[in-house]
Design a protein around this motif. Structure first.
Motif, short mmCIF file in Angstrom:
data_model
loop_
_atom_site.label_atom_id
_atom_site.label_comp_id
_atom_site.label_asym_id
_atom_site.label_seq_id
_atom_site.Cartn_x
_atom_site.Cartn_y
_atom_site.Cartn_z
N UNK A 22 75.85 -129.37 49.95
CA UNK A 22 75.81 -128.06 50.56
C UNK A 22 76.66 -127.06 49.79
N UNK A 23 76.27 -125.78 49.87
CA UNK A 23 77.01 -124.74 49.18
C UNK A 23 76.67 -123.39 49.81
N UNK A 24 77.66 -122.52 49.96
CA UNK A 24 77.41 -121.17 50.47
C UNK A 24 77.15 -120.22 49.31
N UNK A 25 76.10 -119.40 49.43
CA UNK A 25 75.72 -118.46 48.38
C UNK A 25 75.40 -117.10 48.99
N UNK A 26 75.29 -116.11 48.14
CA UNK A 26 74.71 -114.83 48.52
C UNK A 26 73.24 -114.91 48.16
N UNK A 27 72.38 -114.57 49.11
CA UNK A 27 70.93 -114.65 48.89
C UNK A 27 70.32 -113.27 49.01
N UNK A 28 69.46 -112.97 48.06
CA UNK A 28 68.66 -111.76 48.11
C UNK A 28 67.22 -112.18 47.84
N UNK A 29 66.33 -111.23 47.68
CA UNK A 29 64.92 -111.55 47.46
C UNK A 29 64.41 -110.78 46.24
#
Length: 117
Positions: free
Chosen positions: A10-17
């Protein structure tokens, strides 16, 4: 029982599209991703920042994204300036990508286990 083939991390990221339109890509062919895959609307794929590639999120890595029921595959690389970030592919639907915006969320990605004993 078949032994597990992957370890899920698991890892926390910033997500965009993003979309396969010429003004969002570096390519003359906006549907061709960095590893040479041809992206088509409806595909469940993502682009990853290059620091995540070093963590094991390489070409065709399976990724589960918080809030999505589907499994995505790494098919593209982001510009070198981005860190700890993914872009979710949304075909040519620019409105949908803009509405998605930018979020912090959890991902889980599959690293192959050494199957040689």
């Amino acid at each position: 029982m078949k032994p597990p083939q992957f370890e899920w991390l698991g890892h926390e990221v910033t997500a965009s599209a993003y979309n396969s339109v010429f003004w969002q890509t570096d390519s003359i062919s906006p549907s061709v991703a960095a590893w040479g895959d041809t992206l088509k609307p409806g595909m469940k794929c993502i682009a990853v920042s290059r620091d995540l590639i070093k963590m094991g999120l390489t070409h065709n890595t399976m990724v589960k994204i918080d809030t999505f029921p589907d499994t995505f595959y790494v098919k593209d690389k982001m510009h070198w300036k981005w860190k700890n970030r993914i872009d979710i592919y949304m075909g040519k639907d620019v409105k949908k990508a803009r509405e998605w915006g930018k979020k912090r969320l959890q991902i889980c990605y599959a690293l192959p286990l050494d199957t040689i004993f």
